[in-house]
Enzyme design. Structure first.
Site, short mmCIF file in Angstrom:
data_model
loop_
_atom_site.label_atom_id
_atom_site.label_comp_id
_atom_site.label_asym_id
_atom_site.label_seq_id
_atom_site.Cartn_x
_atom_site.Cartn_y
_atom_site.Cartn_z
N LYS A 286 -3.64 0.23 -24.94
CA LYS A 286 -4.03 0.01 -26.17
C LYS A 286 -2.63 -0.07 -26.94
CE LYS A 286 -8.66 1.96 -25.19
NZ LYS A 286 -8.86 2.78 -23.94
N TYR B 258 1.00 -1.23 -0.02
CA TYR B 258 0.00 -0.04 0.07
C TYR B 258 0.92 1.11 -0.07
CZ TYR B 258 -4.83 -0.36 0.37
OH TYR B 258 -6.29 -0.81 0.08
N ARG C 137 -3.20 -2.89 -18.12
CA ARG C 137 -4.54 -2.10 -18.30
C ARG C 137 -4.54 -1.16 -17.23
NH1 ARG C 137 -9.84 -3.73 -20.56
NH2 ARG C 137 -8.37 -4.67 -21.96
N THR D 102 -4.92 5.72 -21.83
CA THR D 102 -4.76 4.42 -21.08
C THR D 102 -3.51 3.90 -21.58
OG1 THR D 102 -5.91 3.57 -23.15
CG2 THR D 102 -7.25 3.90 -21.02
N GLU E 200 -0.64 5.02 -0.50
CA GLU E 200 -1.30 6.17 -0.58
C GLU E 200 -0.29 7.36 -0.27
OE1 GLU E 200 -4.72 6.36 1.82
OE2 GLU E 200 -5.64 4.35 1.10
N ASP F 193 -7.61 13.04 -24.92
CA ASP F 193 -7.71 11.87 -24.42
C ASP F 193 -7.10 11.06 -25.73
OD1 ASP F 193 -8.43 9.17 -23.87
OD2 ASP F 193 -10.42 9.45 -23.27
N1 DSN Z 1 -13.31 0.61 -24.14
C1 DSN Z 1 -12.58 1.51 -24.70
C2 DSN Z 1 -12.42 0.89 -26.36
O1 DSN Z 1 -12.86 -0.07 -26.61
O2 DSN Z 1 -12.39 1.97 -27.23
C3 DSN Z 1 -12.67 2.85 -24.55
O3 DSN Z 1 -12.76 2.88 -23.04
#
Ligand code: DSN
Length: 415
Positions: free
Chosen positions: A229, A54, A235, A226, A56, A200
């Protein structure tokens, strides 16, 4: 290969399910544009003992003892992200993309302020102002979309909406937009109306660091992404910003929204950023785009109607109306053929988001396996054959056999 040997010995029920998913990933082609395969090193960090801790707070200012190594890993992840993206400030603690975006709103906006983002049904994201999402419930929303004739964002229209609605924050970014974002133009509109900007770049961050999509810095105030991707990490997500927003962003993430950061995931992010800094990652990013262009061109040859007529990035949005099949049924028959896609609304869709007219395809995962333009031509042909034979399970099974045979020559990392 990930053997799951300990799980197999201890918990056969869980093992069976995990082994099934491993086979599915190995024997099919992943075409969902937001998915990818992480490296063995990223997986090892995610599955490591760092999950036991942990922490924080932030490096040097924690609420728990024993932070000698956790501070080091968080600082390393931050340094690498700053270098990769050219960011002045980075927060690597967000759990995933939606919490990262909510933290930005919490840092910059008051409930009732106006934010402006791309409509979900024209390619945006839930958190960019959808009515049922936090972003649409707590803020006033002004949205933009694409032009019906071109399928592209019209920056004059974005400017008109911004001038009329005077948003406090303008968001660029999408989940189903096959063209590039002009971050400089978004910033210039924001400057004109006195708004802040957020990009984003979750879908395209791997392309940005790989040099095949323009970068949002130095224009954009706040950038979220994120990390799983095109960036091919764990993730999770990060927030980057100009220095002046750093304190507010950090405060919004912790203690504003989250508790303890997931330190094993922070370590995995550091590993992924290290991988993305290698010259080979730029070749990977370039191949993602070449593959998407090749897939688009082949699909057009097979009579498919692509939103905006093609792609400049990692994804292709197909309007299936002329093929006489809806997205849900296409997704189902392609699944049987070993080709994983997701149903998706197309701009100005006359059908509901639960049963839309299109499918979304992407090349990041197949490119990680080493597939190139030749394989894209096979994939387009199989998609066409599967859709033409959507109710013929024997034919769909035969396509899956061919898919499986191709996949055997392109192993998934760690499988
Ligand atoms: N779930 C993502 C996507 O598939 O594009 C976006 O958050």
């Amino acid at each position: 290969m990930q053997e799951f040997a300990t799980i197999q010995a201890q918990d056969p029920d869980v093992y069976e399910i995990m082994a099934g998913e491993r086979t599915r990933q190995r024997d099919g082609i992943e075409l969902i544009p937001s998915e990818n395969y992480t490296s063995p090193a990223v997986l090892e960090a995610m599955g490591s003992i760092l999950t036991n801790k942990y922490s924080e707070g932030y490096p040097g200012k924690r609420y728990y003892g024993g932070q000698e190594y956790i501070d080091k890993i968080e600082n390393l992840a931050k340094r690498r992200a700053k270098q990769l993206f050219g960011a002045e400030h980075v927060n690597v603690q967000p759990y995933s993309g939606s919490p990262a975006n909510i933290a930005v709103f919490m840092a910059l906006l008051e409930p009732g302020d106006t934010l402006m983002g791309m409509k979900l049904d024209q390619g945006g994201h839930l958190t960019h102002g959808l009515g049922v999402n936090f972003s649409g419930k707590y803020f006033n929303v002004a949205s933009y979309g694409v032009r019906q004739d071109s399928g592209r964002i019209d920056m004059d229209e974005v400017r008109d909406i911004a001038l009329a609605q005077r948003p406090k924050l303008i968001i660029s970014g999408a989940t189903a937009y096959p063209r590039q974002f002009d971050f400089e133009a978004f910033q210039s509109i924001a400057d004109e109306v006195g708004a802040m900007t957020m990009a984003d770049i979750s879908h395209i961050s791997g392309l940005v660091v790989g040099g095949v999509h323009p970068t949002p810095f130095p224009f954009t105030d706040i950038v979220t992404t994120t990390t799983h991707k095109t960036l091919r990490g764990p993730r999770s997500a990060i927030i980057m910003c100009k220095k002046q927003y750093g304190k507010a962003i950090d405060k919004a993430v912790f203690p504003g929204l989250q508790g303890g950061p997931h330190d094993h995931i922070t370590a995995a992010k550091a590993v992924a950023f290290g991988e993305a800094m290698q010259p080979s990652f730029a070749s990977y990013a370039a191949q993602i785009v070449s593959n998407a262009r090749a897939l688009a061109a082949e699909l057009i040859k097979h009579g498919f109607d692509l939103v905006s007529g093609g792609t400049d990035n990692h994804l292709v949005l197909v309007d299936l109306t002329n093929k006489g099949i809806i997205g849900k049924d296409a997704e189902a028959c392609l699944d049987k053929a070993g080709l994983t896609v997701n149903k998706n609304s197309v701009p100005f869709d006359t059908r509901s988001p639960f049963s839309p007219s299109g499918v979304r395809l992407g090349t990041p995962a197949a490119t990680t396996r080493g597939m190139k333009e030749t394989e894209m031509a096979h994939i387009a042909r199989w998609i066409s054959e599967a859709i033409d034979n959507q109710t013929d399970d024997t034919k769909l099974g035969a396509i899956h056999d061919e898919v499986r045979e191709l996949c055997a020559g392109f192993p998934v990392p760690a499988i």
